[in-house]
Design a protein around this motif. Structure first.
Motif, PDB file in Angstrom:
ATOM      1  N   ARG A 148       0.836  -1.210   0.000  1.00  0.00           N
ATOM      2  CA  ARG A 148       0.000   0.000   0.000  1.00  0.00           C
ATOM      3  C   ARG A 148       0.868   1.256   0.000  1.00  0.00           C
ATOM      4  NH1 ARG A 148      -2.868  -3.332   3.919  1.00  0.00           N
ATOM      5  NH2 ARG A 148      -4.842  -4.065   3.013  1.00  0.00           N
ATOM      6  N   LEU A 149       1.930   1.240   0.794  1.00  0.00           N
ATOM      7  CA  LEU A 149       2.809   2.407   0.875  1.00  0.00           C
ATOM      8  C   LEU A 149       3.473   2.691  -0.462  1.00  0.00           C
ATOM      9  CD1 LEU A 149       4.415   4.615   2.273  1.00  0.00           C
ATOM     10  CD2 LEU A 149       5.951   2.843   3.178  1.00  0.00           C
ATOM     11  N   MET A 150       3.992   1.675  -1.129  1.00  0.00           N
ATOM     12  CA  MET A 150       4.658   1.900  -2.412  1.00  0.00           C
ATOM     13  C   MET A 150       3.690   2.464  -3.445  1.00  0.00           C
ATOM     14  SD  MET A 150       7.513  -1.114  -2.888  1.00  0.00           S
ATOM     15  CE  MET A 150       6.376  -2.496  -2.849  1.00  0.00           C
ATOM     16  N   ARG A 151       2.489   1.919  -3.488  1.00  0.00           N
ATOM     17  CA  ARG A 151       1.506   2.452  -4.441  1.00  0.00           C
ATOM     18  C   ARG A 151       1.146   3.903  -4.115  1.00  0.00           C
ATOM     19  NH1 ARG A 151      -1.993  -3.094  -4.656  1.00  0.00           N
ATOM     20  NH2 ARG A 151      -0.998  -4.014  -6.505  1.00  0.00           N
ATOM     21  N   ASP A 152       1.041   4.222  -2.834  1.00  0.00           N
ATOM     22  CA  ASP A 152       0.752   5.609  -2.450  1.00  0.00           C
ATOM     23  C   ASP A 152       1.906   6.527  -2.835  1.00  0.00           C
ATOM     24  OD1 ASP A 152      -1.669   4.802  -1.445  1.00  0.00           O
ATOM     25  OD2 ASP A 152      -1.148   5.101   0.674  1.00  0.00           O
ATOM     26  N   LEU A 153       3.134   6.062  -2.663  1.00  0.00           N
ATOM     27  CA  LEU A 153       4.300   6.871  -3.035  1.00  0.00           C
ATOM     28  C   LEU A 153       4.323   7.132  -4.537  1.00  0.00           C
ATOM     29  CD1 LEU A 153       7.004   5.175  -0.784  1.00  0.00           C
ATOM     30  CD2 LEU A 153       6.285   7.577  -0.637  1.00  0.00           C
ATOM     31  N   TRP A 154       4.001   6.126  -5.337  1.00  0.00           N
ATOM     32  CA  TRP A 154       3.993   6.313  -6.792  1.00  0.00           C
ATOM     33  C   TRP A 154       2.885   7.258  -7.235  1.00  0.00           C
ATOM     34  CZ3 TRP A 154       4.227   0.317  -7.272  1.00  0.00           C
ATOM     35  CH2 TRP A 154       5.547  -0.105  -7.096  1.00  0.00           C
ATOM     36  N   ALA A 155       1.745   7.200  -6.552  1.00  0.00           N
ATOM     37  CA  ALA A 155       0.587   7.994  -6.981  1.00  0.00           C
ATOM     38  C   ALA A 155       0.647   9.436  -6.498  1.00  0.00           C
ATOM     39  CB  ALA A 155      -0.701   7.342  -6.476  1.00  0.00           C
ATOM     40  N   SER A 156       1.349   9.688  -5.405  1.00  0.00           N
ATOM     41  CA  SER A 156       1.293  11.002  -4.764  1.00  0.00           C
ATOM     42  C   SER A 156       2.081  12.048  -5.546  1.00  0.00           C
ATOM     43  CB  SER A 156       1.850  10.918  -3.343  1.00  0.00           C
ATOM     44  OG  SER A 156       1.906  12.200  -2.759  1.00  0.00           O
ATOM     45  N   THR A 157       1.374  13.128  -5.891  1.00  0.00           N
ATOM     46  CA  THR A 157       2.018  14.301  -6.505  1.00  0.00           C
ATOM     47  C   THR A 157       1.628  15.572  -5.766  1.00  0.00           C
ATOM     48  OG1 THR A 157       0.190  14.499  -8.089  1.00  0.00           O
ATOM     49  CG2 THR A 157       2.128  13.230  -8.798  1.00  0.00           C
ATOM     50  N   ALA A 158       1.059  15.432  -4.585  1.00  0.00           N
ATOM     51  CA  ALA A 158       0.601  16.599  -3.826  1.00  0.00           C
ATOM     52  C   ALA A 158       1.783  17.474  -3.430  1.00  0.00           C
ATOM     53  CB  ALA A 158      -0.147  16.145  -2.571  1.00  0.00           C
ATOM     54  N   PRO A 159       1.629  18.798  -3.530  1.00  0.00           N
ATOM     55  CA  PRO A 159       2.734  19.695  -3.159  1.00  0.00           C
ATOM     56  C   PRO A 159       3.204  19.495  -1.727  1.00  0.00           C
ATOM     57  CG  PRO A 159       1.013  20.889  -4.321  1.00  0.00           C
ATOM     58  CD  PRO A 159       0.471  19.531  -4.046  1.00  0.00           C
ATOM     59  N   GLU A 160       2.292  19.113  -0.856  1.00  0.00           N
ATOM     60  CA  GLU A 160       2.669  18.915   0.547  1.00  0.00           C
ATOM     61  C   GLU A 160       3.251  17.525   0.811  1.00  0.00           C
ATOM     62  OE1 GLU A 160      -1.726  17.771   0.229  1.00  0.00           O
ATOM     63  OE2 GLU A 160      -0.333  19.224  -0.656  1.00  0.00           O
ATOM     64  N   GLY A 161       3.292  16.684  -0.207  1.00  0.00           N
ATOM     65  CA  GLY A 161       3.853  15.354  -0.054  1.00  0.00           C
ATOM     66  C   GLY A 161       2.869  14.372   0.533  1.00  0.00           C
ATOM     67  N   LEU A 162       3.319  13.135   0.673  1.00  0.00           N
ATOM     68  CA  LEU A 162       2.478  12.049   1.153  1.00  0.00           C
ATOM     69  C   LEU A 162       2.542  11.941   2.676  1.00  0.00           C
ATOM     70  CD1 LEU A 162       0.809   9.391   0.656  1.00  0.00           C
ATOM     71  CD2 LEU A 162       3.025   8.194   0.610  1.00  0.00           C
ATOM     72  N   ALA A 163       1.379  11.772   3.282  1.00  0.00           N
ATOM     73  CA  ALA A 163       1.291  11.420   4.699  1.00  0.00           C
ATOM     74  C   ALA A 163       0.796   9.986   4.793  1.00  0.00           C
ATOM     75  CB  ALA A 163       0.349  12.359   5.440  1.00  0.00           C
ATOM     76  N   PHE A 164       1.528   9.153   5.489  1.00  0.00           N
ATOM     77  CA  PHE A 164       1.182   7.735   5.616  1.00  0.00           C
ATOM     78  C   PHE A 164       1.473   7.311   7.043  1.00  0.00           C
ATOM     79  CE2 PHE A 164       1.863   3.192   5.531  1.00  0.00           C
ATOM     80  CZ  PHE A 164       0.991   2.703   4.563  1.00  0.00           C
ATOM     81  N   LYS A 165       0.520   6.644   7.670  1.00  0.00           N
ATOM     82  CA  LYS A 165       0.716   6.135   9.021  1.00  0.00           C
ATOM     83  C   LYS A 165       0.157   4.737   9.118  1.00  0.00           C
ATOM     84  CE  LYS A 165       0.073   7.172  13.928  1.00  0.00           C
ATOM     85  NZ  LYS A 165      -0.458   8.146  14.927  1.00  0.00           N
ATOM     86  N   GLY A 166       1.035   3.789   9.390  1.00  0.00           N
ATOM     87  CA  GLY A 166       0.621   2.410   9.529  1.00  0.00           C
ATOM     88  C   GLY A 166       1.241   1.789  10.760  1.00  0.00           C
ATOM     89  N   GLU A 167       1.140   0.471  10.837  1.00  0.00           N
ATOM     90  CA  GLU A 167       1.708  -0.253  11.969  1.00  0.00           C
ATOM     91  C   GLU A 167       3.231  -0.282  11.912  1.00  0.00           C
ATOM     92  OE1 GLU A 167       1.599  -4.784  13.898  1.00  0.00           O
ATOM     93  OE2 GLU A 167       0.376  -4.306  12.116  1.00  0.00           O
ATOM     94  N   PHE A 168       3.779  -0.342  10.683  1.00  0.00           N
ATOM     95  CA  PHE A 168       5.216  -0.527  10.506  1.00  0.00           C
ATOM     96  C   PHE A 168       5.916   0.702   9.923  1.00  0.00           C
ATOM     97  CE2 PHE A 168       3.091  -4.611  10.219  1.00  0.00           C
ATOM     98  CZ  PHE A 168       3.821  -5.395  11.086  1.00  0.00           C
ATOM     99  N   TYR A 169       5.191   1.507   9.167  1.00  0.00           N
ATOM    100  CA  TYR A 169       5.798   2.628   8.460  1.00  0.00           C
ATOM    101  C   TYR A 169       4.975   3.888   8.675  1.00  0.00           C
ATOM    102  CZ  TYR A 169       7.912  -1.406   6.201  1.00  0.00           C
ATOM    103  OH  TYR A 169       8.551  -2.589   5.977  1.00  0.00           O
ATOM    104  N   GLU A 170       5.683   5.004   8.851  1.00  0.00           N
ATOM    105  CA  GLU A 170       5.010   6.275   9.068  1.00  0.00           C
ATOM    106  C   GLU A 170       5.863   7.387   8.469  1.00  0.00           C
ATOM    107  OE1 GLU A 170       3.287   9.061  12.735  1.00  0.00           O
ATOM    108  OE2 GLU A 170       3.966   7.010  13.119  1.00  0.00           O
ATOM    109  N   VAL A 171       5.209   8.309   7.770  1.00  0.00           N
ATOM    110  CA  VAL A 171       5.939   9.414   7.160  1.00  0.00           C
ATOM    111  C   VAL A 171       4.980  10.571   6.935  1.00  0.00           C
ATOM    112  CG1 VAL A 171       5.522   8.766   4.734  1.00  0.00           C
ATOM    113  CG2 VAL A 171       7.644   9.952   5.372  1.00  0.00           C
ATOM    114  N   THR A 172       5.520  11.772   6.914  1.00  0.00           N
ATOM    115  CA  THR A 172       4.755  12.973   6.590  1.00  0.00           C
ATOM    116  C   THR A 172       5.581  13.818   5.623  1.00  0.00           C
ATOM    117  OG1 THR A 172       3.712  12.995   8.769  1.00  0.00           O
ATOM    118  CG2 THR A 172       3.634  15.045   7.501  1.00  0.00           C
ATOM    119  N   GLY A 173       4.907  14.354   4.596  1.00  0.00           N
ATOM    120  CA  GLY A 173       5.586  15.230   3.647  1.00  0.00           C
ATOM    121  C   GLY A 173       6.557  14.518   2.731  1.00  0.00           C
TER     122      GLY A 173
END
Length: 298
Positions: A148-173
């Motif tokens: 899910r994270l990899m697909r979100d990273l490929w799809a994200s083009t938002a100026p503010e970047g991707l925010a993702f929070k899961g059990e194993f991985y978390e990132v903002t911007g």
């Protein structure tokens, strides 16, 4: 039916440029759809883990066999070919950080102009996975989240970047460029033999490649894929089925694969043609014979 070729790592010379180039260029000239590279980042001697695809539970290949990194190998082959697809089978997902892997896959897909297909699995060798920093017991949940994270990273083009929070991985911007070719997501197929692999393919996979299954076990796995796809609100027809067979007798196995709804048949060479020390010409002859029997266009 698409016909793919497993690159003959058992020769022991697949990491040498001359062997790799001869094999992939011959496969491309014969009209095969793709080539597939296997992975072992590290092989542990006298492992306690049971290899699930041999009756004795032991990996038949020697511990010292050279396994070229599949993504580095496919990148090398991408620059030396024009049309043939480039696939992994099976990429051991727990061995990889998904942020780094997403960048590597997107780069390879873009440089090859969209020729990459990834078949990923969870791996069977506990010692390998733990040596690479993975958690063997929790690798299933971590793999689902990584996909899910990899697909979100490929799809994200938002100026503010991707925010993702899961059990194993978390990132903002988070920003990662380049994106895969023409804005697509790299196809992620699931390979394996377990019920969990079949369910994962139905829920999350672009395809399913069952390994070591036949007869009733294979039928049950395909049913589980369809049921899991329905349960996830997906159309089971969107999960592409890839089956395996030998180069010798490929034409007969193509009819069998088609009867099960497969869209691709991955073909491997005979033990004689893919054993360490065998001349690469023997494997090339098997490719030529299979292409003729299948009526592939040159």
């Amino acid at each position: 039916m698409k016909h793919s070729v497993v690159l003959p790592v058992g020769l022991g010379t697949l990491g040498e440029p001359d062997t790799a180039l001869r094999v992939v260029r011959h496969a491309e000239a014969l009209g095969f759809e793709s080539v597939m590279a296997v992975e072992h980042a590290v092989v542990i001697s006298d492992t306690d883990s049971r290899y699930p695809y041999a009756p004795d539970g032991r990996l038949a290949l020697p511990d010292t066999l050279p396994y070229p990194d599949p993504l580095e190998l496919l990148a090398f082959l991408a620059g030396a070919t024009e049309r043939i697809g480039l696939a992994t089978g099976v990429l051991v997902l727990p061995n990889h950080n998904p942020f780094v892997l997403a960048k590597r896959l997107a780069t390879l897909d873009r440089l090859s102009r969209g020729r990459l297909r990834v078949c990923a699995g969870l791996g069977w060798m506990r010692e390998e996975i733990e040596a690479c920093g993975g958690d063997f017991e929790r690798r299933g949940r971590a793999a689902d989240e990584a996909i899910r994270l990899m697909r979100d990273l490929w799809a994200s083009t938002a100026p503010e970047g991707l925010a993702f929070k899961g059990e194993f991985y978390e990132v903002t911007g988070a920003h990662t460029y380049p994106k895969p070719h023409e804005g697509r997501a790299v196809p992620l197929h699931i390979g394996g033999h377990s019920k969990a692999a079949a369910r994962r393919a139905g829920r999350l996979g672009d395809g399913f490649q069952p390994l070591g299954l036949a007869g009733d076990e294979l039928t049950a796995a395909l049913t589980l894929v369809r049921e899991s796809a329905h349960g996830a609100g997906r159309d089971p027809r969107d999960v592409e089925l890839t089956l395996g067979a030998a180069l010798n007798g490929a034409a007969e196995r193509t009819e069998w694969a088609a009867s099960l709804g497969a869209e691709r048949l991955v073909l491997g060479g005979s033990r004689e043609a893919t054993s360490q020390g065998a001349p690469v010409d023997m494997f090339l002859e098997e490719l030529t014979g299979a292409a003729a029997a299948l009526g592939l266009s040159r």
